[in-house]
Design a protein around this motif. Structure first.
Motif, PDB file in Angstrom:
ATOM      1  N   ASN A  94       0.843  -1.190   0.000  1.00 38.15           N
ATOM      2  CA  ASN A  94       0.000   0.000   0.000  1.00 38.15           C
ATOM      3  C   ASN A  94       0.879   1.241   0.000  1.00 38.15           C
ATOM      4  O   ASN A  94       1.981   1.236   0.536  1.00 38.15           O
ATOM      5  CB  ASN A  94      -0.930   0.007   1.209  1.00 38.15           C
ATOM      6  N   PHE A  95       0.348   2.305  -0.580  1.00 37.83           N
ATOM      7  CA  PHE A  95       1.091   3.541  -0.762  1.00 37.83           C
ATOM      8  C   PHE A  95       0.103   4.699  -0.617  1.00 37.83           C
ATOM      9  O   PHE A  95      -0.880   4.767  -1.347  1.00 37.83           O
ATOM     10  CB  PHE A  95       1.727   3.511  -2.154  1.00 37.83           C
ATOM     11  N   LYS A  96       0.333   5.574   0.334  1.00 36.51           N
ATOM     12  CA  LYS A  96      -0.563   6.715   0.582  1.00 36.51           C
ATOM     13  C   LYS A  96       0.004   7.968  -0.072  1.00 36.51           C
ATOM     14  O   LYS A  96       1.174   8.297   0.091  1.00 36.51           O
ATOM     15  CB  LYS A  96      -0.717   6.939   2.086  1.00 36.51           C
ATOM     16  N   VAL A  97      -0.827   8.657  -0.825  1.00 40.68           N
ATOM     17  CA  VAL A  97      -0.427   9.899  -1.486  1.00 40.68           C
ATOM     18  C   VAL A  97      -0.525  11.034  -0.464  1.00 40.68           C
ATOM     19  O   VAL A  97      -1.570  11.236   0.150  1.00 40.68           O
ATOM     20  CB  VAL A  97      -1.324  10.204  -2.706  1.00 40.68           C
ATOM     21  N   THR A  98       0.577  11.745  -0.280  1.00 34.71           N
ATOM     22  CA  THR A  98       0.627  12.856   0.675  1.00 34.71           C
ATOM     23  C   THR A  98       0.918  14.173  -0.049  1.00 34.71           C
ATOM     24  O   THR A  98       1.277  14.175  -1.236  1.00 34.71           O
ATOM     25  CB  THR A  98       1.721  12.616   1.733  1.00 34.71           C
ATOM     26  N   SER A 138       3.005  15.480  -3.946  1.00 39.04           N
ATOM     27  CA  SER A 138       1.983  15.961  -4.876  1.00 39.04           C
ATOM     28  C   SER A 138       2.345  17.355  -5.364  1.00 39.04           C
ATOM     29  O   SER A 138       3.108  18.068  -4.722  1.00 39.04           O
ATOM     30  CB  SER A 138       0.621  16.025  -4.173  1.00 39.04           C
ATOM     31  N   ASN A 193      -4.259  11.992  -0.305  1.00 40.46           N
ATOM     32  CA  ASN A 193      -5.061  11.133   0.566  1.00 40.46           C
ATOM     33  C   ASN A 193      -5.566   9.858  -0.102  1.00 40.46           C
ATOM     34  O   ASN A 193      -6.217   9.058   0.560  1.00 40.46           O
ATOM     35  CB  ASN A 193      -6.224  11.885   1.224  1.00 40.46           C
ATOM     36  N   ASP A 194      -5.289   9.639  -1.379  1.00 44.18           N
ATOM     37  CA  ASP A 194      -5.623   8.352  -2.000  1.00 44.18           C
ATOM     38  C   ASP A 194      -4.687   7.284  -1.450  1.00 44.18           C
ATOM     39  O   ASP A 194      -3.497   7.539  -1.238  1.00 44.18           O
ATOM     40  CB  ASP A 194      -5.442   8.402  -3.523  1.00 44.18           C
ATOM     41  N   THR A 195      -5.223   6.113  -1.226  1.00 43.82           N
ATOM     42  CA  THR A 195      -4.404   4.970  -0.855  1.00 43.82           C
ATOM     43  C   THR A 195      -4.336   4.053  -2.068  1.00 43.82           C
ATOM     44  O   THR A 195      -5.364   3.574  -2.554  1.00 43.82           O
ATOM     45  CB  THR A 195      -4.984   4.212   0.353  1.00 43.82           C
ATOM     46  N   THR A 202      -2.780   0.651  -4.116  1.00 41.42           N
ATOM     47  CA  THR A 202      -2.262  -0.695  -3.922  1.00 41.42           C
ATOM     48  C   THR A 202      -1.354  -1.007  -5.099  1.00 41.42           C
ATOM     49  O   THR A 202      -1.775  -0.912  -6.254  1.00 41.42           O
ATOM     50  CB  THR A 202      -3.402  -1.736  -3.857  1.00 41.42           C
ATOM     51  N   LYS A 205      -6.512   1.908  -7.167  1.00 40.39           N
ATOM     52  CA  LYS A 205      -7.117   2.538  -5.990  1.00 40.39           C
ATOM     53  C   LYS A 205      -8.594   2.181  -5.996  1.00 40.39           C
ATOM     54  O   LYS A 205      -9.187   1.941  -7.050  1.00 40.39           O
ATOM     55  CB  LYS A 205      -6.896   4.049  -5.956  1.00 40.39           C
ATOM     56  N   LYS A 265     -14.655   5.204  -5.062  1.00 37.43           N
ATOM     57  CA  LYS A 265     -15.464   5.641  -3.926  1.00 37.43           C
ATOM     58  C   LYS A 265     -16.912   5.166  -4.040  1.00 37.43           C
ATOM     59  O   LYS A 265     -17.568   4.912  -3.047  1.00 37.43           O
ATOM     60  CB  LYS A 265     -15.409   7.160  -3.801  1.00 37.43           C
TER      61      LYS A 265
END
Length: 125
Positions: free
Chosen positions: A12-16, A20, A68-70, A72, A93, A96
């Protein structure tokens, strides 16, 4: 006789905000660097030392990812032959509005073959 292992890795990789642009879009080179690192995981066991540099790659962005997208990152060893190893990557991802995943990026990385010293452990006569 060589055996083909179907090695698979998920990360997993979280966009911060740090990775960005001003509009909140994930910077493509950051995703490429992360994907390139994850691509080495399925082939690490085939090398005595560090995994060598890529011999070939294809990298395609399909959609943008936002703060804030996580994501995979899925890496799978798809081919092992006399020329080396091929690792397929898919970055997704969660949508939603449903339980489905949308593809953000896909890649294919090639690593050169490097025989382990103990694979052909033959003594000279």
């Amino acid at each position: 006789m060589k055996t083909h292992r179907n090695t698979h890795t998920n990360a997993n990789f979280k966009v911060t905000k740090d990775i960005s642009n001003a509009n909140g879009f994930l910077l493509p080179y950051t995703l490429y660097n992360k994907v390139k690192t994850i691509a080495t995981y399925p082939v690490k066991e085939f090398y005595l030392q560090n995994v060598p540099e890529l011999t070939d790659y294809k990298f395609k962005m399909h959609k943008n990812a936002f703060v804030n997208d996580t994501l995979t990152i899925q890496a799978q060893l798809v081919k092992q032959d006399a020329n080396g190893y091929l690792v397929n990557i898919i970055v997704t991802k969660a949508k939603k509005s449903s339980k489905n995943q949308e593809t953000i990026c896909s890649a294919l990385f090639g690593f050169p073959l490097e025989e382990r010293a103990f694979q052909d452990n033959k003594t000279a006569c």
